[in-house]
Design a protein around this motif. Sequence first.
Motif, PDB file in Angstrom:
ATOM      1  N   HIS A  17     -61.650   4.606   8.676  1.00  0.00           N
ATOM      2  CA  HIS A  17     -62.704   4.406   9.670  1.00  0.00           C
ATOM      3  C   HIS A  17     -62.772   5.571  10.657  1.00  0.00           C
ATOM      4  O   HIS A  17     -63.854   5.903  11.165  1.00  0.00           O
ATOM      5  CB  HIS A  17     -62.453   3.097  10.419  1.00  0.00           C
TER       6      HIS A  17
ATOM      7  N   SER B 232     -67.227   1.245   7.787  1.00  0.00           N
ATOM      8  CA  SER B 232     -66.590  -0.067   7.937  1.00  0.00           C
ATOM      9  C   SER B 232     -66.532  -0.799   6.601  1.00  0.00           C
ATOM     10  O   SER B 232     -65.519  -1.416   6.257  1.00  0.00           O
ATOM     11  CB  SER B 232     -67.353  -0.903   8.965  1.00  0.00           C
TER      12      SER B 232
ATOM     13  N   GLU C 251     -71.583   4.411  10.716  1.00  0.00           N
ATOM     14  CA  GLU C 251     -70.529   3.504  11.160  1.00  0.00           C
ATOM     15  C   GLU C 251     -70.425   2.285  10.248  1.00  0.00           C
ATOM     16  O   GLU C 251     -69.326   1.834   9.891  1.00  0.00           O
ATOM     17  CB  GLU C 251     -70.816   3.070  12.599  1.00  0.00           C
TER      18      GLU C 251
ATOM     19  N   ARG D 294     -63.104  -1.855   4.617  1.00  0.00           N
ATOM     20  CA  ARG D 294     -62.828  -3.233   4.201  1.00  0.00           C
ATOM     21  C   ARG D 294     -62.616  -3.323   2.699  1.00  0.00           C
ATOM     22  O   ARG D 294     -61.767  -4.077   2.220  1.00  0.00           O
ATOM     23  CB  ARG D 294     -63.977  -4.149   4.633  1.00  0.00           C
TER      24      ARG D 294
END
Length: 496
Positions: free
Chosen positions: A348, A362, A358, A366
Amino acid sequence: LAVRLQALASEPEIIRLHVDEPSDPAVFAALAAQTRAFARSLAGPPEAAESRRRDLQEAIAACDREIAQWRRLMRVHGTTAELTQQRLGAGQMLARLRILSQLVAPRNADERFERGLRLVPKLVDEQNRETSLRELWQRGTNMLALQVTEHAGKTGEHYVADSRREWVAMFRAAFGAGLIVGLMALNKIGITALHLPPLWHALAVSMNYALGFVVVHLLHFTIATKQPAMTAALIAATLRTDRQGRRSLARLANLIVAIVRTQLVAIAGNVLAAFPTAVALYYGVAWLLGPDWLASGKAAQMLHEQHPFASLALIHAAIAGVCLYLAGVVAGYYDNLTAVARVPERIHRAPWLAWLSEARRSRLARYVEHNLGALAGNTVFGFLLGMTGFVGLLLGAPLDIRHVTFSAANLAYGSAATGWMLPWHEFALLVFGVLAVGMVNLGVSFTLALVTALRANDIRLTDQRRLWELLKRRLLRTPSAFLWPPAARAPRAEKA
């Protein structure tokens, strides 16, 4: 001992563990203070010393709770060999401090003498273990097992069907994987037809396996008999609540029943998809290349390899079970590494990924967090299967692997190439061989996963007869539970 524990609580690894959840180092400082006060009180009245001893026991109990908190954080944030060793060492020092405080307590001489006598055999046993190579090996492997299973306990839950909805979903996932395995088996036949040098042949087959297994994972499908190797952390969590009590055995029995029925439906899904897929692919290739594209000699060899008695199929199935287990260990290791190295946070914040938005960074973080272990495990599993034969060639040993899904596909290719001319009893024997391969795959991988979980928690099931009694009682009372799950999800903690 108290001072060493106070210093251990300030180690960098312990401090890093509490980045998101602050610890309470005051309990170890209080332990050192209570130990010092207790040692000084021994020169005074017995009543004062006994009061100080009770205060010391309370301080030890508080430190025990703090160390239990360390373990909970390790399961969330991952662990390293050094951190695991520090936690185990802290527990051992606390246990030693508790014993010493009892030995020097100002009680009557007879009680202290009895406590000392009970301690002597323990000291002798520990001294023998200290100079034992076998004990050194067991402690090392136990620590590795603990490091692998300490984190990602949720991973194994995805491979256990507790309700009918999950059971049906597992069948669908296994059916989808069977379709891909049928194509992978065809690719392996094509690679073999190229007559590559042994090393290049092994690498090509390994890539075929690895890419196929990765595709299976990306499509959210599942390979039969792979699940038990992924459930070591779940088994460890099941046994962790009550190490030797009846509840632990009942929980373990419930989990074994759930794993058995999940494996059976997964094997059924894989085989029922792989066999017709291989038949369809055979006739599709025959329509393109002619009916003789698969040589009769190769077809006969493929059929012979599935024979349960005239070939080494069951031994090779056991080797595949070991490979399944090792792949699960690798997956657990990388799941742990992802957490302990904070890989999602690194992704990140990586400067070289600044060109991504962004939201995309993310999502990538994940995805890596939840899939890196599985991708690594599937890749390693593919290379383990592909390179086994080459290692056997180097050693001059008849090493190979047999997996139930590939065996079903190979049986289909061999039978179709021979024009379905096998007598029915020979075909039935080969079908039995395929199912036997599946049972050996399942038994070996699950047994190794269970041993790993027991070692990770230093649990010895001395009363294994009671466990088998629980399983036998379940089998006689509700045999359908081993095949068909309840309508609703049942807690595994319920009594068997």
